[in-house]
Design an enzyme around this catalytic site. Sequence first.
Site, PDB file in Angstrom:
ATOM      1  N   LYS A 185     -37.741 -85.458  -8.939  1.00  0.00           N
ATOM      2  CA  LYS A 185     -38.489 -86.635  -7.930  1.00  0.00           C
ATOM      3  C   LYS A 185     -38.036 -86.341  -6.550  1.00  0.00           C
ATOM      4  O   LYS A 185     -37.210 -85.560  -6.009  1.00  0.00           O
ATOM      5  CB  LYS A 185     -38.124 -88.039  -8.388  1.00  0.00           C
ATOM      6  CG  LYS A 185     -38.391 -88.334  -9.657  1.00  0.00           C
ATOM      7  CD  LYS A 185     -39.802 -88.595  -9.736  1.00  0.00           C
ATOM      8  CE  LYS A 185     -40.128 -89.260 -11.253  1.00  0.00           C
ATOM      9  NZ  LYS A 185     -40.063 -88.500 -12.476  1.00  0.00           N
TER      10      LYS A 185
HETATM   11  C1  LIG Z   1     -45.018 -92.949 -12.894  1.00  0.00           C
HETATM   12  C2  LIG Z   1     -43.473 -92.859 -13.611  1.00  0.00           C
HETATM   13  N1  LIG Z   1     -42.868 -94.040 -14.047  1.00  0.00           N
HETATM   14  C3  LIG Z   1     -41.843 -94.144 -14.482  1.00  0.00           C
HETATM   15  C4  LIG Z   1     -41.020 -92.965 -14.687  1.00  0.00           C
HETATM   16  C5  LIG Z   1     -39.405 -93.280 -15.276  1.00  0.00           C
HETATM   17  O1  LIG Z   1     -38.577 -92.649 -14.446  1.00  0.00           O
HETATM   18  P1  LIG Z   1     -37.068 -92.240 -15.278  1.00  0.00           P
HETATM   19  O2  LIG Z   1     -37.557 -91.050 -15.733  1.00  0.00           O
HETATM   20  O3  LIG Z   1     -36.153 -92.395 -13.928  1.00  0.00           O
HETATM   21  O4  LIG Z   1     -36.912 -93.179 -16.342  1.00  0.00           O
HETATM   22  C6  LIG Z   1     -41.197 -91.826 -14.318  1.00  0.00           C
HETATM   23  C7  LIG Z   1     -40.774 -90.482 -14.179  1.00  0.00           C
HETATM   24  O5  LIG Z   1     -39.936 -90.150 -14.852  1.00  0.00           O
HETATM   25  C8  LIG Z   1     -42.799 -91.549 -13.699  1.00  0.00           C
HETATM   26  O6  LIG Z   1     -43.369 -90.464 -13.310  1.00  0.00           O
END
Ligand SMILES: Cc1ncc(COP(=O)(O)O)c(C=O)c1O
Length: 375
Positions: A185
């Site tokens: 990210k």
């Molecule tokens: C749009 C979106 N929402 C939620 C997430 C979830 O984040 P995490 O991987 O930190 O749980 C992600 C990516 O991983 C995402 O791209």
Amino acid sequence: MSIPFFPPDLFDGDLLLEVVEEVGLAPDQRFILGTRTAEFEAVLRDALGVADAVACGSGTGALTLALRAMGVGPGDEVIVPAYGCAPLASAPLVLGATPVFADVDPWTVVVDPAEVDKLVTERTKVIMPAHVFSVMADMPALRRIATGAGVRLLEDSAVGQGGVLAGRAAGTWGDAGVFSFVQVKTFGMPGEGGMVVTGDPALAREVRMLRNHGQDGVHRFVHHRVGFNSRFDEVMAAFQLRRFATLPDRLARRAAIGEYYTSRFADLAGRGVLAPPPGRDGRCFYVYSLLADRRDALRDHLAGRGIGSHVYYPAPLPRQPAFARHARPDRDWPAAASAARRQLAIPIHPHLTDAQVERIADEVCRFAATSGAHG
Ligand SMILES: Cc1ncc(COP(=O)(O)O)c(C=O)c1O
């Protein structure tokens, strides 16, 4: 010389070792939810000008806790995009609620507000748009729909950190916003983590309790809520604190690369390669994503020249085996299906040199020039 999609040198190893030593050898031996996490929360809270920021175990955890704190549970509906990351569907589902899938804009691939508007019912509890790849969702329109319907707005800004729309930062448009710090990210780190940011102190208090088994942070082993384990790591907090000051430079580099690509690709739409809309307003530069009619041929063309690319989300969420039975059988999501067939992301990480960026753009243009109007 090959150009990988993800940089081989994502993080400064020396800094990582330093913070491991700092936290690992500190006398308080506190590895989660300590002073560094609190400081990291305060830094993001103040930078965004919100009432509170609550660090969680992941972006997925942050989404789930925010939904729960908004009262989402069995019988409720949460309107989500039909195209995007799995937690958009799974976060409502693990709480017993139903995700209601709205189709996306065929160009920007973010959720289409007109589609969202049509799906609001008395059971709708939350509207949960997400920013996708390089483009922020149409937050002013979604804010109007949520306010008009009397439902809450949860802004999934997992990929949007650093984006600004109409002068307002990504993450601050909803009743709450969510960031993810997983490594790729824009403010990624070498581990799992996320954040809920909100202007609503009561909502923040609820998320704080839910992230640590329903405890209030004062009375240990008193559980006011059925909570979760979604706590933040002190090593990661120390790492992020040291890198926050340089985040704007990395964002600016990503934005400059994205703008360069968009200017180079402006004329390729008639040749089957569609770039995101130009400009910086409402853009985020997590991933630079194209829509290509001959997506697999473009991917092979780039791979043949040593350039890495990436296909995200090869099926709309309501077509995924886990979510299909929760989707209305009489509905269709043509724009999401088209995005799933055509999407291809090319490298945009801030370590790319100008020469590498130019080479990537040259190869995309060369592919489009040789593949004809409709491929
Ligand atoms: C749009 C979106 N929402 C939620 C997430 C979830 O984040 P995490 O991987 O930190 O749980 C992600 C990516 O991983 C995402 O791209």
